[in-house]
Design a protein around this motif. Structure first.
Motif: not given
Lengths: 394, 450
Positions: A123-147
């Motif tokens: 799309r020729k736009h810049e990478i938005s920093e919201g991604l880094f927040v989503s990726c920081a939040l996601f693992p914290l919500t998962l059980p530690p045994t998730q494949p």
């Protein structure tokens, strides 16, 4: 000269028009802008601009999440040692925790960044920093045994379906991290729900030792049929301090109400989280639980009679309130709508927890549900405001 | 006297506040009448290079509205007619003679003012080329000559960094101010509403009795649009006229002296001005000469005609336009940020938000520049723009209505109440050009009405 600066300066020509990697120029600029703010200047009035940008705004959320990662690494190792009946020796606890958490974080960021970079390049736009927040939040919500392959699939769904197909950060209406989490919950319930998944077993172990309770406080609360829930928790070894600190089997870093409190105060102080949403959340949880307790009367099921504030000590409620409901993009834009949004999330969370045995935790679904209604709440407040406003053209 | 506390707004802590000194730069050898930075103007030339002109000779006028006349600020020979992009007239340059001649206009004294026909008074201001100093809300264009406004607001203070301090520009000109207020009363048939900001012109003992309203609050509390939004109820009352204090002095001077004015007091400020201060300058003087010897060394500077927030970037080769009261010098700042600078606590970073350490112990002022400080992103609904908006527009929603072409919706949001203060664009972390979007929507709506 800074070596990173020198690196970018020496390799820039490959990515400029005519260079052999010119087609990846966008990617190059995106990566450079992570390290060095762009030199762009204003082209129109006002001639000066605030020093705050989206990068800084999102970065502050990640700062608030760092203690959760530290806690999560500790708690995963700590619970694993308890389940194995081993003394929780600090070094070995941290080693076990790191071994479980780091691969999940690495996979989440690698896969999430891949999708964001792909869409940004096409799309020729810049990478938005919201991604880094989503990726920081996601693992914290998962059980530690998730494949790990499920982690990759979950974040892919969250980023692509929850965000990118609508145009990326700012144009999504669902919280991407929660979208991915909900996808895993419904697609792979065996690895995402039940009592067994929340505790990591040390290598060579098939089951926890007998003295160890794998049940989470939430499932205990749902299963208690007589007597008080606090007593049931106490029998399982969860006194109120343990619950407040979050030292029980749960999602990686989401269990500590203490850290959520600190994080929420931090985000309100720096002006990233809107206190109105959090106030609405608390009002919803406490008010609904109190109302249920009042209406149920003595002799009802123990969950109906639970002290309202105890809802905030267990499960992901505090984490969702502090970090997921306060995502400004998927929340309503207007102040009163934000209070209402929070209130309904809190109320739904308690209702799902208490009345729906299929969902031990209700906050994730409640937030996604209210994400869908955020535009409606905005529209209602907007109409109310415009009615009170005088217009030039009437 | 009415006291109003304006809500919202934001006071920018930018360095380079002009001291209360008044200097006179060296007399320029050429001056110009500027058309390029007056967006409402469609100019038609009345002279060509080589023509002899006097102070007050017509140089150009608007094609559709002949009452918008622009007169020569100096006497001499037309040396250049400069065009900008798309052959839009930028300015007409006049090389000054040693002894300048001036057109003579009829003079008006106190007794004459009481007797003059209001329509004739309007025609005199038009003949003197000063009608464009009167602006009509909500579009901030010069009003039609035959219109009777519901109110005239004269604002003596301007909180935008940086405009002339009334203690400087009113010094020794109080009689002229009183005469100017009398002119507006005669012209419109109603006494003008004179406003000042708390701590500003109201502290001048002789001015205080003239005031009808003192506004307290952050920038842009001085703006008549804010007063009208807060005080006047009916929509038609908001089509008021506004005149800035320094501009009223020019109108009064012209009527009293019978000559097109040639001087005004401007503020030279901004972090690039060293030392910043007030200047008494020729109208139409070259900007480079105004700033000569007062530019901070070390970095390339941007010349901004007007204030930091609403002013227009101008070439150093350009000239001072008739309504302009300020010249702001800003460092360009076109260099990348430091290594991972956005992660640092930010003790020296000025911000509306509380995202930097500077919010807890703010300095008196910061050396800001023209850097955009970030990439352009989609709106993340931080709602900062709605919190600074002085007239309760919701820019984060209104600009979407504008971009979707929903003019009716944007109007219902209060588009026409917008005072064009620029704060929404200033505070936006996504660096969205909100001011541009709202301004263009207003202009498009204005064009529809014709």
């Amino acid at each position: 000269m800074n070596p990173v600066r020198r690196f970018f300066d020496t390799h820039r020509h490959h990515f400029e028009p005519g260079g052999r990697l010119a087609r990846l120029g966008f990617l190059y600029e995106n990566i450079e802008s992570v390290f060095f703010a762009p030199a762009a200047v204003t082209a129109a009035a006002p001639q000066v601009r605030d020093t705050l940008d989206v990068k800084r705004y999102m970065f502050l959320v990640i700062v608030a999440l760092v203690p959760h990662y530290a806690f999560g690494v500790f708690n995963v190792g700590y619970q694993a040692h308890r389940a194995a009946g081993l003394p929780p020796e600090f070094g070995s606890v941290i080693a076990v925790g790191l071994k479980a958490v780091v691969p999940m974080v690495v996979v989440t960021y690698a896969v999430g960044y891949f999708w964001e970079a792909l869409f940004a390049t096409v799309r020729k736009h810049e990478i938005s920093e919201g991604l880094f927040v989503s990726c920081a939040l996601f693992p914290l919500t998962l059980p530690p045994t998730q494949p790990l392959w499920q982690v990759a699939l979950g974040i892919s769904f969250g980023i692509v379906i929850g965000k990118e197909i609508f145009g990326g950060t700012g144009r999504n209406f669902l919280n991407p991290a929660l979208t991915g989490r909900a996808f895993l919950y419904f697609a792979y319930p065996a690895q995402t729900s039940g009592d067994a998944v929340w505790t990591l077993l040390l290598p060579g172990r098939a089951a926890p030792v007998d003295a160890f309770t794998a049940a989470t406080p939430l499932s205990l609360a749902a299963l208690t049929e007589s007597g008080g829930i606090p007593q049931a928790w106490a029998e399982a070894g969860y006194d109120l301090w343990t619950l407040f600190l979050g030292l029980y089997p749960d999602a990686i870093g989401a269990s500590s109400t203490l850290l959520c409190l600190v994080g929420a105060l931090f985000l309100i102080t720096v002006g990233v989280a809107d206190w109105r949403i959090i106030a609405g959340d608390l009002l919803g949880v406490l008010g609904t639980a109190a109302a249920i307790r009042l209406l149920a009367g003595p002799g009802a099921a123990p969950y109906l009679l639970l002290d309202p504030w105890l809802h905030l000590l267990v499960g992901g409620a505090a984490f969702g309130i502090a970090y997921m409901t306060t995502d400004p993009v998927s929340a309503p834009a207007l102040p009163r709508a934000r209070v209402a949004y929070g209130f309904f999330i809190g109320a739904l969370t308690v209702l799902i927890r208490v009345f729906n045995p299929a969902f031990p935790e209700g906050i994730g679904i409640a937030i996604l549900f209210m994400n869908c209604f955020a535009p409606l709440l905005d529209e209602l407040e907007l109409r109310w405001r415009l009615k009170r406003r005088l217009s030039h053209v009437r | 006297m009415d006291r109003l506390h304006a809500k919202n707004g934001f006071t920018l802590r930018i360095g380079g506040r002009p001291a209360a000194t008044l200097d006179t730069p060296a007399a320029p050898r050429r001056v110009a009448a500027v058309a390029g930075r007056l967006p409402f103007l469609k100019p038609r030339l009345a002279v060509k290079p080589g023509d002899r002109v006097k102070i007050g000779s017509l140089l150009f006028a608007d094609k559709r509205r002949p009452e918008l006349r622009f007169l020569s600020p100096g006497g001499g020979c037309v040396s250049a007619v400069n065009y900008g992009p798309r052959r839009r007239l930028q300015e007409v340059v006049v090389d000054l003679d040693e002894e300048e001649e001036a057109e003579e206009f009829p003079r008006l004294d106190e007794a004459g003012l009481q007797a003059i026909d209001p329509a004739e008074l309007g025609r005199r201001i038009v003949a003197g080329g000063l009608w464009s100093l009167i602006r009509e809300l909500p579009f901030r264009e010069p009003p039609a000559l035959d219109r009777r406004p519901p109110a005239v607001v004269v604002f003596l203070d301007n909180l935008e960094p940086f405009h002339p301090d009334p203690r400087v520009y009113l010094a020794g000109r109080l009689e002229r101010l009183r005469f100017g207020l009398g002119v507006l009363e005669r012209l419109t048939g109603r006494p003008p509403v004179v406003t000042a900001c708390s701590g500003g012109a109201e502290t001048i003992a002789e001015v205080a009795p003239l005031l009808s309203c003192v506004v307290a609050g952050r920038y842009p509390a001085h703006d008549p649009g804010v007063l009208l939004y807060r005080r006047l109820g009916r929509p038609e009352e908001r089509a008021a006229w506004m005149v800035a204090g320094p501009d009223l002095l020019l109108i009064a001077e012209f009527l009293q002296e019978g000559r097109h004015p040639t001087r005004r007091v401007i503020a030279l400020g901004g972090p690039g001005a060293s030392p910043p201060g007030h200047l008494e300058v020729r109208l139409g003087a070259p900007l480079a000469e105004l700033a000569a010897g007062r530019e901070a060394s070390g970095e390339s500077l941007r010349y901004v005609a007007g204030g930091v927030l609403t002013g227009t970037a101008a070439s150093a080769d350009s000239f001072l336009a008739l309504p302009e009261k300020a010249l702001t010098l800003l460092p360009e700042g076109a260099r990348p940020g430091g290594f991972l600078e956005w992660m640092l606590p930010g003790r020296r970073k000025p911000s509306y938000s509380r995202a930097f350490l500077s919010s807890w112990r703010p300095a008196a002022s910061y050396p800001m520049d023209c850097n955009r400080h970030g990439g352009i992103r989609a709106c993340i609904q931080c709602a900062f723009c709605a919190r600074v908006c002085p007239v309760d527009i919701l820019p984060q929603l209104t600009y979407k209505a504008v971009l979707a072409g929903e003019t009716e919706e944007a109007l219902a949001h209060g588009l026409l109440d917008c005072v064009e203060c620029g704060l929404c664009s200033l505070v936006c972390p996504s660096k969205i050009e909100l001011l541009q979007a709202l301004r263009q929507a207003k202009e498009a709506f204005r064009a529809e009405m014709d």
